[in-house]
Enzyme design. Structure first.
Site, PDB file in Angstrom:
ATOM      1  N   ASP A   7      -0.567  38.654  28.680  1.00 40.24           N
ATOM      2  CA  ASP A   7       0.831  38.255  28.602  1.00 40.24           C
ATOM      3  C   ASP A   7       1.553  39.277  27.731  1.00 40.24           C
ATOM      4  OD1 ASP A   7       2.516  35.273  28.909  1.00 40.24           O
ATOM      5  OD2 ASP A   7       3.340  36.847  27.618  1.00 40.24           O
ATOM      6  N   ARG A  31       4.644  31.822  41.961  1.00 45.07           N
ATOM      7  CA  ARG A  31       5.718  32.260  42.825  1.00 45.07           C
ATOM      8  C   ARG A  31       5.159  33.176  43.909  1.00 45.07           C
ATOM      9  NH1 ARG A  31       8.097  28.614  41.638  1.00 45.07           N
ATOM     10  NH2 ARG A  31      10.131  28.344  40.667  1.00 45.07           N
ATOM     11  N   ALA A  56       5.148  20.979  41.685  1.00 41.41           N
ATOM     12  CA  ALA A  56       5.906  19.990  40.917  1.00 41.41           C
ATOM     13  C   ALA A  56       5.981  18.648  41.635  1.00 41.41           C
ATOM     14  CB  ALA A  56       7.309  20.504  40.648  1.00 41.41           C
ATOM     15  N   GLU A  58       8.978  30.967  52.601  1.00 43.80           N
ATOM     16  CA  GLU A  58       8.593  29.557  52.695  1.00 43.80           C
ATOM     17  C   GLU A  58       9.527  28.811  53.652  1.00 43.80           C
ATOM     18  OE1 GLU A  58       8.338  27.947  48.736  1.00 43.80           O
ATOM     19  OE2 GLU A  58       6.598  29.184  48.228  1.00 43.80           O
ATOM     20  N   THR A 109       3.138  33.832  36.060  1.00 48.66           N
ATOM     21  CA  THR A 109       4.262  34.637  35.582  1.00 48.66           C
ATOM     22  C   THR A 109       5.499  34.303  36.407  1.00 48.66           C
ATOM     23  OG1 THR A 109       3.988  36.472  37.126  1.00 48.66           O
ATOM     24  CG2 THR A 109       2.618  36.501  35.141  1.00 48.66           C
ATOM     25  N   ARG A 136       3.615  28.050  29.045  1.00 49.65           N
ATOM     26  CA  ARG A 136       3.223  26.642  29.012  1.00 49.65           C
ATOM     27  C   ARG A 136       2.162  26.305  30.043  1.00 49.65           C
ATOM     28  NH1 ARG A 136       8.748  26.862  28.422  1.00 49.65           N
ATOM     29  NH2 ARG A 136       9.605  26.000  26.500  1.00 49.65           N
ATOM     30  N   HIS A 178       3.893  24.322  48.668  1.00 48.07           N
ATOM     31  CA  HIS A 178       4.643  24.389  47.408  1.00 48.07           C
ATOM     32  C   HIS A 178       4.727  23.000  46.751  1.00 48.07           C
ATOM     33  CE1 HIS A 178       7.830  26.964  45.161  1.00 48.07           C
ATOM     34  NE2 HIS A 178       7.210  26.147  44.335  1.00 48.07           N
ATOM     35  N   LEU A 179       3.566  22.502  46.325  1.00 49.33           N
ATOM     36  CA  LEU A 179       3.463  21.151  45.763  1.00 49.33           C
ATOM     37  C   LEU A 179       3.295  21.133  44.247  1.00 49.33           C
ATOM     38  CD1 LEU A 179       1.045  19.532  48.393  1.00 49.33           C
ATOM     39  CD2 LEU A 179       3.550  19.491  48.345  1.00 49.33           C
ATOM     40  N   THR A 204      11.205  24.885  36.676  1.00 47.87           N
ATOM     41  CA  THR A 204      11.077  26.050  35.797  1.00 47.87           C
ATOM     42  C   THR A 204      11.708  27.311  36.369  1.00 47.87           C
ATOM     43  OG1 THR A 204       9.004  25.136  34.965  1.00 47.87           O
ATOM     44  CG2 THR A 204       9.422  27.454  34.509  1.00 47.87           C
TER      45      THR A 204
END
Length: 555
Positions: free
Chosen positions: A201, A262, A312, A291, A233, A181, A309-310, A78
């Protein structure tokens, strides 16, 4: 934008094998080289037409500059904050992502983080592995004097409270910041635990968020009401440091924070201070500003749960993202269409059969207007006339800009970078629309482009699939003139036919052909002529003395 053939795509990170297989089945040569250093990437990218990345590869301006043939950067996921989208846009490189590919996986991880915060599952599991059995039945400061006192008892354990005393989620309030989403998937799942969901939002309307059970509130009303905050966001200037010292101070004492979006949305320094003071009762972080994080104070804090950072990192998400980005690139390469476009929304319309000739017309009119008006800077008004063109401004405006800039810059001008390059060149292009178009064009539409502050204006339409010019500076063509291929445009006295005779002689000498000739109505004793040639004329020296002005274009 005329896309070249996509011959070679570099995959610079580990992706599901289906990504490579789909690209190869689409006739694209694939080079898989995960884990490249910056220097290696700069070498490998030089002869590639496409690049597919996840989140680790940094597609910087330097990388884009080194990529001489690059047409598209595909992000299998994304967020595109690892891609310099502005630099890509300036170069005319398309950036696309797979916004739905990892939504469920990221949402499920977020829900898991909330549960872990509520029950301190990772800490308890680590304690068991150390051979401990920290299970004590000791009473806390429970009270029947109201909800506020109850919350303080739950969120502020006394010294006699066991280390892993948790809280129920039922009845707690979850603030979801970002209701796209992933945010809405988190909200609906946590509602099943009995949580009240509020959110914010700037794009999603309160009526829409109400359909999935989220009450939208201003941020200032959210801070003091929530027990848990989760952010979903993109990382933008407006969202960097969204949670900071000031906002933590407005929250309930002991608020729990989750960031699986993020790094940088939560100010890490402010978070650490809030944890140390007890203002924040716990945090679950899957992402960091740097990171991997070099400063380990947050990671090592006993009330922080962290992952590398898992969001995905599921088999399903990786397969889905790899498959989607490969299919999007194959569709682009074959002219089937564009989806997931980040910086070239206008280009996505260029693939539709009914819009292609209109985009060609807009670009041609821009070129003609710039040539006749002899200037690129200034204000240009694009007017679409007729119901069929009601929604066309989004792609016709950059097409006009691309036409006006063609030949006037060292950069290749495309629908991707035309708007940005126009702004940098001092060209302001605005659009208006009217549903009413004069006959006989009411059923097809008209496109009118004017250079404001000057008498220069061109009008055209599409006949079949051919862009045609109907009017130039008030002179009308009874039979509209085609605008494609090598075109000669000149203005001369209406009573003087010597220009056409001279032109015929020049064509004969050059071995060329006159494919069509169209003349306009007379304005101030002069006519415009549009001549479509088989090939450009090498020299117009003999023609220039017989005309007021003459231009040769390739449209």
């Amino acid at each position: 934008m005329a896309l070249g053939k996509l011959q070679k795509v570099l995959i610079s990170e580990s992706l599901d094998p289906c990504c490579r297989e789909i690209l190869q089945a689409g006739g694209i040569r694939v080079q898989e080289k995960p884990g490249l250093s910056k220097e290696e990437l700069l070498r490998e990218i030089r002869d590639c037409d496409g690049l597919i990345v996840r989140s680790a590869t940094k597609v910087t301006a330097e990388v884009l500059e080194a990529a001489e043939r690059l047409q598209v950067v595909g992000r299998a996921g994304t967020g595109v904050d690892n891609v310099d989208v502005e630099a890509a846009t300036r170069k005319g490189v398309l950036v696309m992502n797979t916004p739905t590919g990892n939504s469920l996986s990221a949402a499920e991880l977020t829900c898991g983080m909330i549960l872990c915060l509520a029950r301190q599952i990772p800490q308890a599991a680590a304690s068991m592995k150390e051979g401990k059995w920290d299970r004590k039945k000791v009473g806390g400061r429970w009270s029947t004097f109201g909800w506020g006192v109850f919350m303080r008892a739950v969120l502020t354990p006394c010294p006699c409270t066991p280390q892993y005393m948790g809280m129920e989620l039922n009845g707690k309030t979850l603030a979801v910041l970002g209701l796209g989403r992933i945010g809405r998937e988190v909200a609906t799942r946590m509602q099943a635990f009995g949580m009240k969901t509020i959110g914010y939002d700037p794009i999603i309307t309160p009526d829409v968020s109400a359909t999935f059970g989220v009450e939208q509130l201003p941020l200032e009303q959210i801070w003091p009401r929530c027990d848990f905050i989760t952010v979903h966001t993109p990382l933008l200037p407006s969202t960097t440091g969204l949670l900071n010292d000031s906002t933590f101070a407005k929250c309930r004492r002991g608020v729990q924070v989750v960031n699986c979006a993020r790094g940088g949305i939560v100010d890490e320094g402010a978070l650490l201070r809030a944890l140390q003071s007890g203002q924040c009762g716990g945090a679950a972080l899957d992402v960091f500003t740097q990171e991997p994080p070099k400063d380990r104070d947050l990671v090592n804090h006993p009330n922080v749960i962290s992952c590398p950072h898992l969001g995905a990192s599921t088999r399903e998400a990786q397969s889905r993202c790899g498959k989607e980005i490969a299919m999007q690139i194959v569709d682009m390469a074959t002219g089937k269409g564009l989806t997931g476009v980040v910086n070239g929304q206008a280009l996505s319309k260029a693939f539709a059969p009914q819009t292609k000739p209109w985009i060609a017309l807009a670009r041609a009119l821009g070129t003609v207007l710039c040539t006749v008006g002899k200037q690129v800077q200034g204000s240009v008004q694009v007017c679409t006339l007729g119901t069929p063109l009601k929604e066309s401004g989004s792609y016709l405006t950059p097409a006009v800009a691309a036409g006006m800039l063609a030949g006037g810059t060292q950069k290749e001008v495309t629908l991707v970078n035309a708007t940005l390059l126009a702004q940098e060149a001092g060209l302001k292009v605005t659009t208006t629309h009217s549903d009413v178009a004069p006959e006989p064009n009411s059923s097809t539409g008209l496109l009118q482009v004017s250079l404001q502050g000057t008498p220069h204006q061109v009008t055209g339409t599409v006949q079949g699939s051919t862009p045609v010019l109907q009017q130039i500076n008030g002179a009308t063509f009874q039979l509209p003139a085609p605008l494609s291929g090598p075109v000669l445009i000149y203005r001369a006295k209406a009573s003087d036919t010597s220009a056409l005779v001279t032109l015929t002689g020049l064509l004969s000498k050059a071995g060329g052909q006159l494919l069509s000739y169209h003349s306009s109505s007379t304005v101030a004793g002069e006519q415009w002529s549009i001549v479509v040639l088989s090939a450009p004329l090498p020299n117009l020296g003999e023609l220039k003395p017989r005309v007021t002005e003459v231009f040769q274009l390739h449209l």
